[in-house]
Design an enzyme around this catalytic site. Structure first.
Site, PDB file in Angstrom:
ATOM      1  N   GLU A 183     104.447  85.431  60.573  1.00 20.65           N
ATOM      2  CA  GLU A 183     103.075  85.761  60.173  1.00 20.65           C
ATOM      3  C   GLU A 183     102.050  85.046  61.037  1.00 20.65           C
ATOM      4  OE1 GLU A 183     102.457  88.115  58.222  1.00 20.65           O
ATOM      5  OE2 GLU A 183     104.059  88.293  56.742  1.00 20.65           O
ATOM      6  N   ARG A 187      99.619  87.358  63.334  1.00 21.51           N
ATOM      7  CA  ARG A 187      98.209  87.389  62.912  1.00 21.51           C
ATOM      8  C   ARG A 187      97.348  86.453  63.747  1.00 21.51           C
ATOM      9  NH1 ARG A 187      98.180  88.755  56.452  1.00 21.51           N
ATOM     10  NH2 ARG A 187     100.376  89.224  56.247  1.00 21.51           N
ATOM     11  N   ASP A 316     111.376  96.724  59.301  1.00 20.16           N
ATOM     12  CA  ASP A 316     110.417  97.603  59.970  1.00 20.16           C
ATOM     13  C   ASP A 316     110.109  97.308  61.441  1.00 20.16           C
ATOM     14  OD1 ASP A 316     109.163  95.254  59.107  1.00 20.16           O
ATOM     15  OD2 ASP A 316     107.544  96.237  58.018  1.00 20.16           O
ATOM     16  N   GLU A 467      99.804 100.902  57.163  1.00 22.93           N
ATOM     17  CA  GLU A 467     100.768 101.676  57.956  1.00 22.93           C
ATOM     18  C   GLU A 467     100.449 103.163  58.059  1.00 22.93           C
ATOM     19  OE1 GLU A 467     101.666  99.420  55.602  1.00 22.93           O
ATOM     20  OE2 GLU A 467     102.249  97.824  56.985  1.00 22.93           O
ATOM     21  N   THR A 556     102.158  94.326  65.849  1.00 19.10           N
ATOM     22  CA  THR A 556     102.413  94.843  64.500  1.00 19.10           C
ATOM     23  C   THR A 556     101.314  94.459  63.506  1.00 19.10           C
ATOM     24  OG1 THR A 556     104.152  95.193  62.852  1.00 19.10           O
ATOM     25  CG2 THR A 556     103.872  92.920  63.697  1.00 19.10           C
TER      26      THR A 556
HETATM   27  C1  DMJ Z   1     101.032  93.212  58.341  1.00 21.94           C
HETATM   28  O1  DMJ Z   1     101.079  91.854  58.386  1.00 21.94           O
HETATM   29  C2  DMJ Z   1     101.793  93.827  59.499  1.00 21.94           C
HETATM   30  O2  DMJ Z   1     101.427  95.181  59.669  1.00 21.94           O
HETATM   31  C3  DMJ Z   1     103.295  93.705  59.325  1.00 21.94           C
HETATM   32  O3  DMJ Z   1     103.979  94.368  60.336  1.00 21.94           O
HETATM   33  C4  DMJ Z   1     103.725  94.305  57.993  1.00 21.94           C
HETATM   34  N1  DMJ Z   1     102.970  93.710  56.891  1.00 21.94           N
HETATM   35  C5  DMJ Z   1     101.515  93.688  57.000  1.00 21.94           C
HETATM   36  C6  DMJ Z   1     100.787  94.977  56.624  1.00 21.94           C
HETATM   37  O4  DMJ Z   1     101.367  95.765  55.663  1.00 21.94           O
END
Ligand code: DMJ
Length: 623
Positions: A183, A187, A316, A467, A556
């Site tokens: 995370e 982020r 994912d 998503e 992501t």
């Molecule tokens: C985000 O932190 C990112 O998109 C991650 O890949 C999946 N979880 C959250 C959003 O749903």
């Protein structure tokens, strides 16, 4: 005002950069980063209302029947001519610019509320106006850093000034606490790197990014090279997950590569590249059948842990980053493309199913392993997949351009699956009372089924996840089918109607999307600002030269990085092996980077590297 991408990447050979290297390397010495103190890393080198056929009034006349028939023909003709296979949604009555303005307003309402009550705090509860940090006194800048680039893309100068000032004056990652490796990377590191890129290389963001990268890199120091789930930002020491037998999530371990490879490119430091890359080799050495990986992998052994396979949580972004690693390095690393193609073939063979009675295509799970029974459960998280499939089918080029060139049966199949899954993800919104999707949906596959989708009470919350709108943005850019904008707008309108607080005091997550009115969860996720509203805004961007998908990759967490060429400093440092130990040939695919026979306007061509240039050729990032 249209958004301008930066024109260049830093020239690592110039004199100014050398002087900066000197200053930053001194700052490094003063830093308490464990990586630095170990002395092997430098600080820095381098959604209108659906009017439902609302007629003028309901007075009947002898013309009613013929007029109705005429209207029906017009409507059918409209949908056929739009080229869409959709069954719902009307044309929008307001322009894309007005839609962008409304999305920007939603961002501003959310940000202004957060700025007023909680600036700098990691966690914000917009109902109670309470806030707190995740770790320590000062926090990680969780919300501020995650949304810097959205502010840049939306041209929000004043909020950006406030956010940048906060970063400059308050943000420190020298915190004696364990943070999530994944995370924090996607982020914070991702947010800083894209802020650096989109600000035309504001060094503030890169300094913070490299400092953070140096604190996170210790997470990779396990006996296998698989990163620990957590890492202490002060000591740089990794820590096994306190759950799951200490195993790391597969998606988390394999969704750090775009970030660390971009840091390697920016700094010229190979350690970031090698540590991130090694993870992919260790994962591939497990020889996952049909390229479908269990959702845990152990850092002690480098072996998969358990047999649960899914493309939802913990699975994912493994698949997302296979493709995006290939795209990030300008198609120079075909083994990632090969791994991605294997996985997508496995996905189609084992996980793609149809619901009853409506025939929606969905992605099932394999909780007990590859050769066991599937479960018809699909997380909202899986909805990154339609966009990803489309991106893989065209390499980010428009469908029109890709089809004019080397369009294969496999590419067409991926595009078809992308469209079907996109429809399913949108249906996850339309089936609820609020028009907002739940966290998880179950698909019915029995002949006796009367509904395609079932939502369990415990899965009925909504966290403002991105998503579906992420995929809608990609599908729009690639196909230009207006249905994707209509679907995006109806999703945005549902958020406006049900997730917006009174008097424009921000937006909140929801407890149950099938409750009217829904109860608020009193939480605003950082990805509401970083991803959901950004992708919605970009969905209504008419200028395709804004973050073109053939020139940038979104990490992501929706942070865009420019594509680059790895050479001369970097190249793939491993090769694939079959289970018997023999080399697995990775055939370089045709140069999909620029489709064969395509007429690429001159201005899209990459400039020649400068004579006697810097250490890296400057990749083009602007059409
Ligand atoms: C985000 O932190 C990112 O998109 C991650 O890949 C999946 N979880 C959250 C959003 O749903």
């Amino acid at each position: 005002m249209s958004f301008n991408l930066p024109q260049k990447l830093p020239d690592f050979g110039d004199q100014v950069r050398k002087a900066e290297d000197y200053v930053w390397s001194r700052a490094t010495t003063a830093s308490s980063s464990s990586a630095n103190s170990r002395g092997f890393l430098p600080m820095y080198k381098d959604k209108p209302q659906n009017s439902r056929f609302a007629g003028p009034d309901s007075r009947r006349s002898r013309w009613t029947g013929p007029l109705f028939l005429f209207g029906l023909v017009v409507v059918i003709f409209y949908f056929m001519s739009s080229g869409s296979d959709s069954f719902s949604s009307k044309p929008n009555s307001i322009s894309a610019k007005e839609q962008q303005a409304a999305i920007k307003e939603a961002f501003l309402e959310s940000w202004n509320d957060y700025e007023k009550y909680a600036l700098g705090k990691d966690i914000y509860n917009p109902i109670s106006k309470k806030s707190r940090n995740m770790y320590g006194e000062s926090g990680l800048g969780w919300i501020v850093v995650d949304c810097l680039d959205t502010m840049m893309i939306m041209h929000l100068d004043e909020p950006l000034r406030v956010a940048r000032d906060w970063v400059a004056n308050n943000l420190t990652y020298d915190l004696d606490c364990e943070v999530s490796t994944f995370e924090t990377t996607i982020r914070m590191l991702g947010g800083l790197l894209s802020a650096h890129y989109l600000s035309d290389y504001d060094d503030l963001y890169l300094e913070k990014a490299v400092d953070l990268a140096n604190r996170l890199i210790g997470a990779f120091d396990s006996s296998s090279g698989i990163p620990y789930a957590d890492v202490n930002l002060h000591s740089g020491v990794g820590r096994k997950s306190p759950a799951d037998g200490g195993a790391s999530s597969t998606a988390e371990a394999t969704s750090l590569q775009l970030e660390f490879k971009y840091v390697a490119k920016l700094t010229g430091e190979s350690l970031y590249w090698e540590k991130a890359e090694k993870v992919m080799q260790v994962v591939d050495n497990n020889h996952a059948e049909d390229g479908l990986v269990p959702i845990f992998i152990h850092p002690d052994t480098g072996l998969f842990w358990g047999s649960n396979i899914r493309l939802g949580s913990r699975g994912d972004s493994y698949y997302e980053y296979l493709l995006k690693q290939y795209l990030q390095t300008s198609s120079r690393e075909p083994l990632y493309r090969q791994m991605y193609d294997e996985s997508m073939t496995g996905l189609k063979k084992r996980l793609i199913k149809k619901s009853k009675p409506g025939g929606l295509t969905f992605v099932a799970e394999l909780p007990h392993g590859i050769n066991q029974a599937t479960v018809p459960k699909m997380d909202h998280l899986v909805c990154f997949l339609p966009g990803n499939l489309a991106l893989g089918a065209t390499n980010g080029y428009s469908l029109q351009l890709a089809q004019r060139t080397s369009w294969t049966v496999a590419q067409a199949a991926d595009m078809k699956l992308a469209k079907e899954l996109m429809k399913t993800c949108y249906e996850m919104y339309t089936v609820t009372k609020t028009g907002i999707a739940p966290e998880i949906a179950y698909f019915n596959t029995e002949d006796s089924s009367t509904e395609d989708i079932t939502i369990k009470y415990q899965d009925s919350h909504n966290l403002q996840r991105p998503e579906t709108v992420e995929s809608l943005f990609v599908m729009w850019r690639i196909t230009k089918d207006p249905i994707y904008r209509r679907w995006g707008w109806s999703i945005f309108e549902a958020f406006q109607k049900h997730a917006r607080l009174m008097n424009g005091n921000g937006y909140s997550s929801l407890e149950n999307v099938n409750e009217l009115p829904p109860r608020f969860r009193d939480n605003m996720e950082s990805f509401w600002l970083a991803e959901t509203l950004k992708y919605l805004y970009l969905l209504f961007e008419d200028d395709d030269t804004v973050l073109p998908l053939d020139k940038v990759v979104f990490n992501t967490e929706a942070h865009p990085f420019p594509k680059f060429k790895p050479e001369p400093l970097f190249k793939t440092g491993w090769s694939r092996k079959a289970e018997n130990g023999e080399a697995k040939l990775t055939t370089a695919p045709a140069d999909l980077d620029i489709p064969k026979g395509a007429t690429i306007p001159k201005r899209q061509r990459e400039p020649k590297p400068r004579k006697g240039g810097g250490r890296n050729p400057p990749p083009v990032v602007r059409l």
